[in-house]
Design an enzyme around this catalytic site. Structure first.
Site, PDB file in Angstrom:
ATOM      1  N   ASP A 165       0.840  -1.189   0.000  1.00  0.00           N
ATOM      2  CA  ASP A 165       0.000   0.000   0.000  1.00  0.00           C
ATOM      3  C   ASP A 165       0.883   1.249   0.000  1.00  0.00           C
ATOM      4  OD1 ASP A 165      -2.256   1.933   1.314  1.00  0.00           O
ATOM      5  OD2 ASP A 165      -3.157   0.125   0.480  1.00  0.00           O
ATOM      6  N   HIS A 202      -3.176   5.938   4.269  1.00  0.00           N
ATOM      7  CA  HIS A 202      -3.963   4.799   3.787  1.00  0.00           C
ATOM      8  C   HIS A 202      -3.396   3.477   4.305  1.00  0.00           C
ATOM      9  CE1 HIS A 202      -5.897   2.207   0.636  1.00  0.00           C
ATOM     10  NE2 HIS A 202      -6.841   3.133   0.667  1.00  0.00           N
ATOM     11  N   SER A 413     -11.054  -0.960   0.202  1.00  0.00           N
ATOM     12  CA  SER A 413      -9.687  -0.921   0.739  1.00  0.00           C
ATOM     13  C   SER A 413      -9.655  -1.389   2.182  1.00  0.00           C
ATOM     14  CB  SER A 413      -9.141   0.513   0.697  1.00  0.00           C
ATOM     15  OG  SER A 413      -8.563   0.825  -0.530  1.00  0.00           O
TER      16      SER A 413
END
Length: 477
Positions: A165, A202, A413
């Site tokens: 990621d 994230h 996600s």
């Protein structure tokens, strides 16, 4: 499907890949970006055949000189793919569709795709390549959701989970659940004005969800998508190999990135990586994407191909109350399971100092997927973003908020680390050494059901996850 949002994010990704001319799929609903003027092929005999076929076709039909069609770097390496230039990207019309038609007859004869677009692979916290929503600040006093499960970390028995990621925030260890998480640092957290960049946090947010669902995990976060969450397919396979080579193949890979594609047999750029994954014991848990579509989203859609069904678990998102699928989630028979993925709470930044964030996209007056029977993240919390069309003409200022640790965020996600964490937790609980067997056992024994676009599908809901009522939340000051 909110095409203007798709265009907003196209320009954002183009800025993050300034040296790569990009264009969009056949129409806005297709929802993918790719490199203009280039096709992706397998190296060797297939590359030579495609190069000759396209050169001949263009010379006969468009009068181009042969040099207009040629192989360009980087040359094929471990991934076994190379790029072929099929036109000048500075010209108005993209030549890729013409080139693909030039080899279609040969593909039909061979029963195998010989060339494809060089897609942009992007973070799957996106809808039409933009956020399902953007993060919302949550007070430090609130409990994460999912809340931390019972159990402790034992390095001798911990399940290895690799998160591919964005990197970790510099102060991630100040969040107790991430005290022993390791990996790559986020390259650039803020812009010149000290404002958080889009997508920053994230990977940290995902790691926090994993650690909450499965305390006995060795989580490693690789910053493969540090550059605005986007990378070309031609480079993605090599980056995946690099991520696993640095620490060996883990028990579980949590991957919240991909791309839609009109192709039904996967991505040429991932052929080599997926072939090697199939020979390992690793389970790839991959986000199904947030286009609100049944168009396959790769690599999650490999779960729908028989040869990869045991080694890929594709994950869609349930809405905040857990009753149905989230409005944005992709769906279809290739999505193996759904898990909570709307308004989850985890760590976005560390807990050392507040940091501002300016919204990039605006919310809508109605659900952009036509599924507005609940307070979906398309509409709430209300905010105006920098990239929104028409903002200058109305004089609307983009909204700014402050983060000092926790955030609420939505997307497949984040459903993905929920599912990955439940696989890891089952491995610990049953002393299971095979992650693929643990994944199959989890679906067979513990999966509930939910309704997604009229279909009853498998659903995983962690014991510590708290449903959030479908009411309109207020945007924190």
């Amino acid at each position: 499907m909110a095409p203007h949002r798709f265009h907003e994010q196209f320009h954002h990704i183009q800025r993050s890949l300034p040296d790569v001319p990009l264009t969009m799929g056949p129409d806005d609903s297709a929802g993918y970006f790719y490199e203009k003027g280039v096709v992706l092929v397998r190296d060797g005999e297939e590359a030579r055949f495609v190069e000759d076929a396209v050169r001949t076709h263009f010379t006969e039909t468009q009068g181009l000189v042969p040099d207009h069609v040629r192989r360009v770097g980087p040359r094929a390496g471990r991934t076994g793919v190379t790029r072929i230039r099929v036109g000048d990207p500075a010209e108005g019309e993209d030549s890729v569709p013409h080139a693909l038609r030039a080899v279609r007859a040969a593909e039909d004869r061979q029963g195998r795709r010989l060339a494809g677009r060089n897609h942009v692979v992007h973070i799957a916290g996106n809808v039409n390549a933009c956020p399902g929503d953007e993060p919302v600040p949550v007070p430090r006093t609130e409990t994460p959701n999912p809340a931390p499960a019972e159990g402790s970390y034992d390095p001798a028995t911990a399940v290895g989970v690799l998160v591919i990621d964005t990197g970790l925030m510099h102060d991630h260890r100040s969040y107790p659940l991430l005290a022993h998480t390791t990996g790559d640092a986020q390259l650039t957290e803020t812009d010149a004005d000290g404002v958080l960049r889009q997508y920053v946090g994230h990977g940290t947010f995902i790691a926090g969800i994993l650690a909450a669902v499965a305390p006995n995990t060795d989580i490693t976060v690789r910053g493969t998508l540090n550059d605005a969450g986007a990378v070309l397919e031609s480079e993605f396979g090599a980056l995946l190999f690099d991520a696993v080579d640095r620490g060996g193949w883990p028990d579980v890979i949590s991957l919240s990135a991909g791309t839609p594609s009109a192709d039904t047999d996967g991505l040429i750029g991932l052929d080599a990586f997926m072939a090697e994954l199939r020979e390992q014991r690793t389970l790839l848990v991959a986000a199904a994407g947030n286009n609100g579509s049944d168009i396959p989203f790769w690599p999650a859609a490999y779960a729908g191909l028989p040869e990869f069904a045991d080694c890929v678990l594709s994950v869609g998102a349930l809405r905040a109350d857990g009753a149905l699928g989230a409005c944005f989630t992709n769906h279809g028979p290739w999505v193996r399971v759904h898990a909570p993925g709307e308004r989850l709470t985890s760590a976005l930044t560390g807990f050392t100092a507040p940091v501002p964030y300016v919204y990039q996209h605006s919310t809508y007056d109605a659900c952009r997927f036509g599924d507005a029977d609940y307070a979906c993240t398309c509409q709430f919390p209300r905010h105006t973003g920098v990239l929104s069309e028409g903002r200058e003409s109305t004089g609307a200022k983009p909204d700014q908020v402050m983060f000092d640790g926790l955030a609420q965020w939505s997307g497949t996600s984040f459903a993905t680390p929920v599912a990955a964490g439940l696989v890891a937790a089952r491995m610990t609980a049953y002393r299971e050494r095979d992650p693929r067997a643990a994944g199959a056992g989890l679906l067979a024994a513990d999966a509930g059901r939910a309704e997604v676009r009229g279909a009853r599908v498998a659903a995983l809901r962690p014991p510590t996850w708290r449903p959030v009522p479908a009411v309109i939340p207020a945007l924190p000051a």
